[in-house]
Write a protein that holds these residues in place. Structure first.
Motif, short mmCIF file in Angstrom:
data_model
loop_
_atom_site.label_atom_id
_atom_site.label_comp_id
_atom_site.label_asym_id
_atom_site.label_seq_id
_atom_site.Cartn_x
_atom_site.Cartn_y
_atom_site.Cartn_z
N SER A 84 18.12 -2.53 -13.34
CA SER A 84 19.01 -1.87 -14.28
C SER A 84 18.68 -0.39 -14.37
O SER A 84 17.54 0.02 -14.12
CB SER A 84 18.91 -2.53 -15.66
N GLY A 85 19.68 0.42 -14.71
CA GLY A 85 19.48 1.85 -14.89
C GLY A 85 19.84 2.65 -13.67
O GLY A 85 20.44 2.15 -12.74
N LYS A 86 19.47 3.95 -13.67
CA LYS A 86 19.78 4.82 -12.55
C LYS A 86 18.92 4.48 -11.34
O LYS A 86 17.74 4.18 -11.46
CB LYS A 86 19.55 6.28 -12.95
N LEU A 87 19.52 4.59 -10.18
CA LEU A 87 18.82 4.26 -8.94
C LEU A 87 17.56 5.12 -8.77
O LEU A 87 16.49 4.60 -8.42
CB LEU A 87 19.77 4.48 -7.75
N GLY A 88 17.69 6.40 -9.02
CA GLY A 88 16.55 7.30 -8.80
C GLY A 88 15.43 7.14 -9.79
O GLY A 88 14.33 7.66 -9.58
N GLU A 89 15.68 6.43 -10.91
CA GLU A 89 14.66 6.28 -11.95
C GLU A 89 14.03 4.89 -11.97
O GLU A 89 13.19 4.61 -12.82
CB GLU A 89 15.29 6.60 -13.31
N SER B 17 9.01 6.31 -9.30
CA SER B 17 10.45 6.29 -9.08
C SER B 17 10.77 7.09 -7.81
O SER B 17 9.95 7.87 -7.33
CB SER B 17 11.19 6.90 -10.27
N LEU B 18 11.96 6.89 -7.29
CA LEU B 18 12.38 7.62 -6.09
C LEU B 18 12.40 9.12 -6.37
O LEU B 18 12.02 9.94 -5.52
CB LEU B 18 13.77 7.16 -5.65
N LYS B 19 12.81 9.46 -7.56
CA LYS B 19 12.92 10.88 -7.93
C LYS B 19 11.55 11.54 -8.03
O LYS B 19 11.32 12.61 -7.48
CB LYS B 19 13.67 10.99 -9.26
N SER B 20 10.61 10.85 -8.73
CA SER B 20 9.28 11.45 -8.94
C SER B 20 8.47 11.48 -7.64
O SER B 20 7.61 12.35 -7.46
CB SER B 20 8.52 10.67 -10.01
N ALA B 21 8.75 10.54 -6.73
CA ALA B 21 8.00 10.49 -5.47
C ALA B 21 8.51 11.51 -4.46
O ALA B 21 7.86 11.76 -3.44
CB ALA B 21 8.08 9.09 -4.87
N GLY B 22 9.66 12.13 -4.71
CA GLY B 22 10.24 13.06 -3.74
C GLY B 22 10.61 12.36 -2.45
O GLY B 22 10.19 12.76 -1.36
N PHE B 23 11.36 11.29 -2.57
CA PHE B 23 11.62 10.39 -1.44
C PHE B 23 12.24 11.13 -0.25
O PHE B 23 11.82 10.94 0.89
CB PHE B 23 12.55 9.26 -1.90
N ARG B 24 13.23 11.98 -0.48
CA ARG B 24 13.93 12.65 0.62
C ARG B 24 12.97 13.52 1.43
O ARG B 24 12.98 13.54 2.67
CB ARG B 24 15.08 13.49 0.07
N ALA B 25 12.09 14.25 0.74
CA ALA B 25 11.15 15.12 1.42
C ALA B 25 10.11 14.34 2.21
O ALA B 25 9.68 14.74 3.29
CB ALA B 25 10.46 16.03 0.41
N GLU C 170 0.80 -1.22 0.00
CA GLU C 170 0.00 0.00 0.00
C GLU C 170 0.84 1.28 0.00
O GLU C 170 0.31 2.38 0.11
CB GLU C 170 -0.94 0.01 1.22
N SER C 171 2.15 1.14 -0.14
CA SER C 171 3.04 2.30 -0.10
C SER C 171 2.78 3.25 -1.26
O SER C 171 2.45 2.83 -2.39
CB SER C 171 4.50 1.86 -0.13
N VAL C 172 2.93 4.55 -1.01
CA VAL C 172 2.76 5.57 -2.06
C VAL C 172 3.88 5.48 -3.09
O VAL C 172 3.79 6.08 -4.17
CB VAL C 172 2.75 6.99 -1.45
N LEU C 173 4.94 4.73 -2.78
CA LEU C 173 6.07 4.62 -3.70
C LEU C 173 5.82 3.66 -4.84
O LEU C 173 6.44 3.76 -5.91
CB LEU C 173 7.32 4.15 -2.94
N VAL C 174 4.92 2.70 -4.65
CA VAL C 174 4.69 1.65 -5.63
C VAL C 174 4.26 2.25 -6.96
O VAL C 174 3.30 3.04 -7.03
CB VAL C 174 3.63 0.64 -5.13
N GLY C 175 5.00 1.91 -8.02
CA GLY C 175 4.71 2.42 -9.36
C GLY C 175 5.39 3.73 -9.67
O GLY C 175 5.30 4.21 -10.80
N ASP D 191 12.68 12.01 4.98
CA ASP D 191 13.97 12.48 5.51
C ASP D 191 14.99 11.35 5.49
O ASP D 191 15.63 11.02 6.49
CB ASP D 191 13.82 13.02 6.94
N ALA D 192 15.10 10.74 4.33
CA ALA D 192 16.03 9.62 4.15
C ALA D 192 16.43 9.55 2.69
O ALA D 192 15.71 10.07 1.82
CB ALA D 192 15.40 8.30 4.59
N ALA D 193 17.56 8.94 2.43
CA ALA D 193 18.02 8.73 1.06
C ALA D 193 18.21 7.23 0.84
O ALA D 193 18.68 6.52 1.73
CB ALA D 193 19.33 9.47 0.81
N VAL D 194 17.83 6.77 -0.35
CA VAL D 194 18.01 5.36 -0.67
C VAL D 194 19.45 5.13 -1.13
O VAL D 194 19.90 5.72 -2.11
CB VAL D 194 17.03 4.90 -1.76
N VAL D 195 20.14 4.28 -0.40
CA VAL D 195 21.53 3.93 -0.74
C VAL D 195 21.55 2.77 -1.73
O VAL D 195 22.39 2.71 -2.62
CB VAL D 195 22.32 3.56 0.53
#
Length: 575
Positions: free
Chosen positions: A334-339, A309-317, A302-307, A320-324
């Motif tokens: 495959s590809g960029k982590l944030g995408e 990307s980290l970038k489009s979801a504004g993960f840090r805001a 049920e997470s708002v992240l599903v579907g 208050d965390a960054a995905v390592v």
């Protein structure tokens, strides 16, 4: 003999049986031995306390703790990057010589652990043709000095308890040098029998980690191989993202350019290795979050992240965390982590900010699994302090200007004060198994003396032997110790055989040194089994060897090793 003598002998034999039966748990076996000796009153309180603070044992523990800082520098990784070349002959001799030299001063387990990855990932040779020589070179190099292996230090601890003084730094060097040269020649000839096994690429396993090449980075304009990016421990470079173009697989000759995204896969705890490269930064590192421990979570359905990307979801805001790093079971990312589009069930490793614990949306979006502590790396003056301090401390001890225990204690204090090692790291990695094995072995030696087992054994040998039997006794001690180290472990073999060898020497009325040194060298002579020595077990799994591979190569090396020890020890340490 008295009842105490029979009880002590029973505990001694029971310890050996326990070690053979429970080969993977020597500390537990020695723990039972310790409790048995105390419970039956076979040792005094003073002996119990003195065995736990034996100067040799304290020196061993201090060396292990100080070596943690050395492991966090680039020293071994720089060496590894220069080791493997296109010629197998040249690579083999570089590998053998450098590993033996490093193992003479450093913990050989750490040396092998550092070199495993570059050997497994090398583009020129089958890893199986190099990994077994790596382990054997570490074993042989450890015989060169007092601090080369824990076995030598354990024997030194027992020797201090028996004689009141320790062995010198170079006591082992003459015989050790003959072993390195003689066994090295035989090992090179026997390496032709090593199998050619293609080790499966580990690039698609573990976490998915990315880092960006910044302006001014030392990586720019140099190839992947030249930069040492193929020589990282438990991290594998799987892709390069360049101006929207994906480069995979990454060739060793690929030249790194500015703004490249380097995609790694592997153990996220090793992510701090990337700190050694100037201008290579992850998002979490750039924001100073990697200075904290990491948190591993699973994305809820049920997470708002599903579907998104980290970038489009504004993960840090949001958190208050960054995905390592990201891991997705059953599929390679495959590809960029944030995408990467997030799915439910994805594993994320987060570097969290100060406000993260108070966020109310954490439990709604994630299942929190556990903390992940990143392994810190030392750079700049701290790296030079760790390397220079260790070499200076060893040098002062080797020349007799300062006692080894004093020099390592001073160095450990400096490393803690400067932040090269933390108190938490010491507590987490304290070598409790080694401390328990050695202190219990010393206590068992006391029990053998207290119960007159040593004097009875010495008297029996004295009555039934003469000087002509001395060399036969030395051979018997070597064979018994060698068999025990192949069946159990090198440290346990040294600890248990020392009091027996010492008693035999006293019974024969000869100098104890030939028997002491024979035990030390024989306990390190594990070449025919992957279970007798830690480095053998490490390469056994990494190289996908069979037991027959160890026997084919190890038998020739083992026979050579035994002949050299039994020939050289009486020369350098006369009866």
């Amino acid at each position: 003999m008295s009842i105490d003598a029979y009880l002590t002998l029973g505990i001694f034999v029971g310890t050996i049986v326990g070690l053979v039966t429970f080969q993977q748990r020597p500390a537990a076996v020695f723990g039972v031995t310790l409790m048995s000796l105390v419970a039956l009153g076979l040792v005094s309180r003073a002996q119990l306390l003195s065995s736990m603070v034996n100067p040799g044992l304290v020196t061993l523990v201090l060396l292990v703790l100080c070596s943690f800082a050395l492991e966090k520098t680039r020293l071994l990784r720089v060496i590894a990057s220069k080791m493997i070349v296109s010629s197998y002959q040249s690579t083999w001799f570089r590998l053998f010589g450098i590993t033996a030299a490093c193992s003479a001063l450093l913990n050989n387990t750490a040396v092998v652990a550092t070199l495993l990855s570059p050997i497994r990932n090398n583009p020129h040779h089958f890893a199986s043709k190099l990994l077994l020589p790596l382990s054997y070179a570490a074993i042989l190099g450890g015989t060169l000095t007092l601090i080369g292996t824990s076995t030598n230090l354990i024997v030194n601890s027992l020797f201090i308890e028996a004689e009141g003084h320790g062995l010198s730094f170079f006591s082992f060097t003459a015989v050790g040098a003959l072993l390195v040269v003689g066994c090295g020649i035989v090992l090179r000839l026997a390496s032709r029998w090593l199998p050619e096994i293609s080790v499966e690429d580990s690039g698609s396993k573990g976490y998915f980690i990315d880092a960006k090449v910044k302006l001014g980075s030392e990586l720019i304009g140099r190839s992947v191989e030249a930069n040492g990016l193929r020589h990282l421990e438990s991290l594998f470079l799987v892709e390069v993202v360049r101006e929207g173009r994906l480069i995979s697989p990454v060739a060793p000759t690929e030249v790194i350019e500015i703004n490249d995204k380097l995609i790694f896969s592997g153990d996220v705890a090793k992510v701090r290795q990337l700190d050694q490269f100037t201008g290579l930064e992850s998002f979490a590192h750039e924001n100073g979050l990697l200075d904290r421990n990491l948190t591993e979570v699973v994305v809820r359905p049920e997470s708002v992240l599903v579907g998104n990307s980290l970038k489009s979801a504004g993960f840090r805001a949001l958190f208050d965390a960054a995905v390592v790093a990201i891991r997705r079971d059953g599929e390679q990312i495959s590809g960029k982590l944030g995408e990467v589009l997030i799915r439910s069930g994805d594993f994320l490793v987060l570097a969290v900010g100060e406000d993260y614990p108070s966020r109310r949306n954490i439990s709604k979006n994630f299942i929190v699994l556990s903390g992940v502590e990143p392994e810190m790396r030392l750079n700049g003056w701290k790296a030079w302090l760790a390397i220079g301090g260790f070499l200076l401390g060893v040098g002062l001890a080797a020349t007799g200007l300062l006692d080894m225990m004093q020099s390592m204690l001073l160095l450990l204090g400096i490393l803690i004060f400067t932040g090269c090692i933390t108190v938490n790291e010491i507590m987490r990695r304290f070598p409790i198994d080694i401390w328990l094995v050695v202190s219990t072995a010393i206590l068992l030696s006391h029990a053998l003396v207290n119960s007159d087992v040593v004097s009875v054994l010495s008297h029996w040998i004295n009555a039934s032997s003469d000087k002509n039997d001395v060399y036969l006794a030395l051979i018997a001690v070597y064979v018994a110790t060698w068999l025990m180290t192949e069946l159990v472990t090198n440290n346990a073999a040294a600890a248990l055989m020392f009091p027996i060898a010492y008693s035999i020497a006293l019974g024969l009325g000869v100098d104890v040194m030939p028997f002491v040194m024979t035990v030390a060298f024989a306990a390190s002579g594990s070449f025919m089994s992957p279970y007798g020595y830690q480095t053998n077990l490490m390469v056994f799994n990494a190289g996908q060897y069979k037991l027959t591979d160890f026997f084919k190569v190890g038998a020739a090396v083992s026979v050579t090793y035994g002949v050299i020890v039994l020939s050289a020890v009486p020369v350098f340490f006369p009866f």
